[in-house]
Write a protein that holds these residues in place. Structure first.
Motif, PDB file in Angstrom:
ATOM      1  N   ALA A 102      -2.571  -8.226  -7.959  1.00  0.00           N
ATOM      2  CA  ALA A 102      -2.090  -6.978  -7.360  1.00  0.00           C
ATOM      3  C   ALA A 102      -0.662  -6.655  -7.826  1.00  0.00           C
ATOM      4  O   ALA A 102      -0.338  -5.490  -8.085  1.00  0.00           O
ATOM      5  N   ILE A 132       4.386   0.162  -2.763  1.00  0.00           N
ATOM      6  CA  ILE A 132       4.192  -1.081  -2.010  1.00  0.00           C
ATOM      7  C   ILE A 132       2.921  -0.994  -1.175  1.00  0.00           C
ATOM      8  O   ILE A 132       2.154  -1.954  -1.074  1.00  0.00           O
ATOM      9  N   GLY A 166       0.624  -3.469  -9.928  1.00  0.00           N
ATOM     10  CA  GLY A 166       1.772  -2.692  -9.469  1.00  0.00           C
ATOM     11  C   GLY A 166       2.840  -2.543 -10.532  1.00  0.00           C
ATOM     12  O   GLY A 166       3.414  -1.472 -10.717  1.00  0.00           O
ATOM     13  N   VAL A 203      -0.045  -1.387  -3.634  1.00  0.00           N
ATOM     14  CA  VAL A 203      -0.122  -2.748  -4.178  1.00  0.00           C
ATOM     15  C   VAL A 203      -0.574  -3.743  -3.099  1.00  0.00           C
ATOM     16  O   VAL A 203      -1.404  -4.619  -3.349  1.00  0.00           O
ATOM     17  N   THR A 204      -0.039  -3.588  -1.883  1.00  0.00           N
ATOM     18  CA  THR A 204      -0.430  -4.482  -0.795  1.00  0.00           C
ATOM     19  C   THR A 204      -1.898  -4.266  -0.421  1.00  0.00           C
ATOM     20  O   THR A 204      -2.635  -5.224  -0.182  1.00  0.00           O
TER      21      THR A 204
END
Lengths: 100, 243
Positions: free
Chosen positions: B219, B183, B223, B186-187
């Motif tokens: 994104a 996370i 991911g 990806v963020t």
């Protein structure tokens, strides 16, 4: 552009997205790529919405940066939703008072 | 029995409602600042009940974005509700009819979903009605207060409140990113793309609404390819706290 049409589109799209799977689908998503994609969506949306926009959310750039820093720090130390939001607001308020 | 179910729902909704009031107050202020009428802000809150989508929408409206941009941005930003709806559908009591879903399903938010899923029992319609009632009132009343009264506040206070929505977004991202490296990555990728679109002059034709769509889809796709979740995890993720 007509505001009423914007409002109708917002309601229509959001309603269908929410209600359709709840009423129509009663099976689980099996494809792990699709389910992962959906699972990452909240974070990527919020990340892209917040940065760099937060730095321009207040006219005083220093205050905005202070707000962002305060929120990041509070969130990093495990504070809840309301506390983090309040910290951001407090930081902006203090810097703006100092800046006059 | 029926009464207690409804009251149990109401009780569980109180903390959500308090948080919603504060955040939607700043939404009301932001909407009016973006050029919407206070009544329009209230209608948006009463018919959408979602922070990120509404927040993106006022940017699109004030920027004169196209209707397609509006529809696409709402689709992408709110797509996660489909995932939540899927998980929630597995937990509904048999007394929860299709009609109930049609009427109550629109109140599924991140917090309401999270609370409903953490309840050890199957979800009955009366409990769900109780759970959603106060957050809905809080979200609407907060928007009205911010939209109608926000202009009376001094500048510094208004600016301070308008940043609180972003603060809430950060409060959602950071704990999840701390806990799960995918996370975080990806963020970070979404933020990097967002900054590129914002600062590279060649991309200045991309509006804010489309920028969010591009960042989120790109994104999240990266991911999904790099870190596809395991079968068991897929329900928990994305259900973290957020409106």
């Amino acid at each position: 552009m007509n505001h009423a049409i914007y409002l109708l589109i917002m309601f229509g799209v959001t309603y269908i997205i929410r209600v359709l799977p709840l009423t129509a689908v009663r099976k689980k998503i099996k494809n792990r790529y699709i389910s992962s994609f959906l699972a990452y969506i909240p974070y990527t949306v919020l990340g892209a919405m917040t940065f760099p926009a937060i730095f321009y959310s207040v006219e005083n750039g220093t205050a905005a940066a202070a707000g962002a820093a305060a929120a990041l720090a509070a969130a990093f130390f495990g504070r809840g939703l309301c506390t983090v939001a309040a910290c951001a607001s407090a930081a902006v308020y203090i810097v703006m008072l100092i800046a006059g | 029995m029926k009464k207690t179910l409804f009251i149990a729902g109401l009780t569980d909704g109180i903390p959500i409602a308090a948080g919603y009031f504060a955040v939607s107050f700043s939404f009301g202020i932001a909407a009016v600042a973006a050029g919407l009428a206070p009544l329009e802000a209230l209608i948006i809150s009463m018919t959408n009940l979602t922070s990120a989508g509404q927040f993106a929408a006022i940017g699109i409206i004030s920027g004169g974005g196209s209707y397609i941009e509006m529809a696409l941005s709402q689709l992408v930003i709110n797509l996660r509700y489909s995932l939540m709806g899927l998980s929630l559908s597995q937990k509904l009591d048999s007394s929860f009819s299709r009609l109930h879903s049609l009427l109550l399903g629109h109140a599924v938010t991140d917090e309401i979903f999270a609370v409903a899923m953490s309840r050890p029992k199957k979800i009955r319609p009366l409990y769900f009605l109780g759970l959603t009632a106060l957050p809905y009132i809080g979200w609407s009343a907060g928007t009205a207060a911010g939209a109608f009264l926000g202009a009376l506040l001094p500048d510094a206070l208004r600016s301070a409140l308008s940043v609180s929505l972003y603060g809430m977004f950060i409060a959602i991202i950071v704990p999840a990113a701390k806990k799960e490296r995918p996370i975080l990555i990806v963020t970070a990728a979404a933020i990097a793309i967002s900054c590129i679109i914002r600062y590279v002059p060649a991309f200045s034709f991309i509006s804010s609404g489309f920028s969010i769509i591009i960042c989120a889809v790109a994104a999240s796709a990266i991911g999904a390819c790099l870190f596809p979740a395991d079968e068991d995890e897929q329900n928990g993720q994305g259900a973290e706290k957020q409106i």
